[in-house]
Design a protein around this motif. Structure first.
Motif, PDB file in Angstrom:
ATOM      1  N   ALA A  16       0.998  -1.195   0.064  1.00  0.00           N
ATOM      2  CA  ALA A  16      -0.088  -0.233   0.050  1.00  0.00           C
ATOM      3  C   ALA A  16       0.788   1.372   0.035  1.00  0.00           C
ATOM      4  O   ALA A  16       0.651   2.294  -0.616  1.00  0.00           O
ATOM      5  CB  ALA A  16      -1.000  -0.170   1.192  1.00  0.00           C
ATOM      6  N   LEU A  17       2.023   1.281   0.793  1.00  0.00           N
ATOM      7  CA  LEU A  17       2.855   2.279   0.706  1.00  0.00           C
ATOM      8  C   LEU A  17       3.629   2.526  -0.310  1.00  0.00           C
ATOM      9  O   LEU A  17       3.612   3.657  -0.942  1.00  0.00           O
ATOM     10  CB  LEU A  17       3.881   2.040   1.928  1.00  0.00           C
ATOM     11  N   VAL A 167       6.024   8.978   3.492  1.00  0.00           N
ATOM     12  CA  VAL A 167       5.482   7.626   3.112  1.00  0.00           C
ATOM     13  C   VAL A 167       6.892   6.704   3.109  1.00  0.00           C
ATOM     14  O   VAL A 167       6.695   5.644   3.505  1.00  0.00           O
ATOM     15  CB  VAL A 167       5.001   7.600   1.907  1.00  0.00           C
ATOM     16  N   THR A 168       8.175   7.135   2.691  1.00  0.00           N
ATOM     17  CA  THR A 168       9.222   6.355   2.594  1.00  0.00           C
ATOM     18  C   THR A 168       9.683   6.123   3.900  1.00  0.00           C
ATOM     19  O   THR A 168      10.062   4.831   4.130  1.00  0.00           O
ATOM     20  CB  THR A 168      10.103   7.246   1.717  1.00  0.00           C
ATOM     21  N   LYS A 169       9.501   6.794   4.871  1.00  0.00           N
ATOM     22  CA  LYS A 169       9.874   6.688   6.184  1.00  0.00           C
ATOM     23  C   LYS A 169       8.966   5.486   6.617  1.00  0.00           C
ATOM     24  O   LYS A 169       9.458   4.256   7.359  1.00  0.00           O
ATOM     25  CB  LYS A 169      10.024   8.028   7.096  1.00  0.00           C
ATOM     26  N   ASP A 170       7.616   5.471   6.464  1.00  0.00           N
ATOM     27  CA  ASP A 170       6.722   4.504   6.948  1.00  0.00           C
ATOM     28  C   ASP A 170       7.060   3.335   6.325  1.00  0.00           C
ATOM     29  O   ASP A 170       6.868   2.046   6.917  1.00  0.00           O
ATOM     30  CB  ASP A 170       5.291   5.165   6.733  1.00  0.00           C
ATOM     31  N   GLU A 176      11.087  -3.211   7.551  1.00  0.00           N
ATOM     32  CA  GLU A 176      12.088  -3.715   8.479  1.00  0.00           C
ATOM     33  C   GLU A 176      11.514  -4.885   9.293  1.00  0.00           C
ATOM     34  O   GLU A 176      12.266  -5.694   9.801  1.00  0.00           O
ATOM     35  CB  GLU A 176      12.740  -2.581   9.487  1.00  0.00           C
ATOM     36  N   ALA A 177      10.156  -4.866   9.417  1.00  0.00           N
ATOM     37  CA  ALA A 177       9.547  -5.792  10.264  1.00  0.00           C
ATOM     38  C   ALA A 177       9.115  -6.878   9.450  1.00  0.00           C
ATOM     39  O   ALA A 177       8.865  -8.101   9.942  1.00  0.00           O
ATOM     40  CB  ALA A 177       8.164  -5.231  10.868  1.00  0.00           C
TER      41      ALA A 177
END
Length: 248
Positions: A16-17, A167-170, A176-177
């Motif tokens: 989605a991101l 959005v890139t940070k999110d 990473e998870a």
């Protein structure tokens, strides 16, 4: 490949991101100001070419006028000298007097002709000056429009870039998870499949290719362990099961 169901669902969040990032990129490249600036820039370039040509014409005409005025002045000075000689009585020979008078008459005609030339040049120069003034004003007006459109484009771009950065940070946090091997597969498929590497199975339909699974495919999905990473038989994207997959 196996992955926890929660990690597979988390992959949908990554998708989605990524989809949002693609939308922002498309919106950024298709801002209406881009086309507006391009058209205005073409108009501006044409006007500037015309302005250069008109300025050159005015400059050439100015030199032509100066030369014509010098010619008039030379003839006028010659006529003044001849008239002074005539008035001084220094010329006593009837033949010389007649020749001098003819020359004065000829110079007067020549001066009149040259003055007509000067007037014609002055009219052309005035028209060129008016054209230069008109084009200068038009160039300024179009440049103002370019500046306005550029400011609007830059403001819209900055807004989109700011959202894209968020959005890139999110996306980084969510990615990473997700297990590295699952992310690697997802990223590979996303490149191959036009930006969509993982799709939800919703009511027995793959939301990646929008095709509904047949009964044999549905039974295979039902039989698969929750940890099994499934792939759509049609589009080969990662197929993520949720409570809305329509399998029960």
């Amino acid at each position: 490949m196996n992955a926890a169901p929660a990690d597979q669902i988390r992959l949908l969040d990554v998708q989605a991101l990524d989809t949002r990032l693609a939308q922002l990129s498309h919106k950024r490249s298709s801002l209406p100001e881009h086309a507006e600036i391009e058209q205005l820039s073409r108009d501006l370039a044409q006007l500037r070419d015309l302005l250069v040509a008109s300025t050159t014409e005015e400059s050439d005409t100015a030199r032509e006028q100066t030369k014509a005025e010098q010619d008039v002045d030379q003839v006028r000075q010659r006529a003044v000298r001849d008239q002074q000689r005539l008035d001084s009585g220094a010329v006593s020979s009837p033949k010389d007097l007649e020749s001098l008078q003819r020359e004065i008459t000829s110079l007067a005609k020549r001066q009149g002709d040259l003055e007509d030339v000067v007037l014609e040049i002055m009219e052309r120069r005035e028209a060129a000056q008016e054209r230069v003034a008109e084009l200068t004003e038009r160039v300024s007006a179009v440049q103002a429009k370019v500046d306005d459109a550029t400011a609007r484009r830059d403001a819209a771009t900055a807004e989109l870039d700011a959202e894209a950065a968020t959005v890139t940070k999110d996306r980084q946090v969510v990615a990473e998870a997700v297990p590295a091997d699952l992310m690697k597969l997802y990223d590979k498929l996303r490149v191959q499949q036009g930006g969509v590497g993982a799709a939800r199975l919703y009511q027995r339909r793959c939301e990646g290719c929008r095709l509904e699974l047949n009964m044999a495919e549905v039974n295979e999905v039902k039989a698969a362990a929750p940890e099994t990473v499934l792939r759509c038989e049609n589009c080969h994207r990662i197929l993520v099961r949720t409570s809305e997959s329509g399998l029960s």
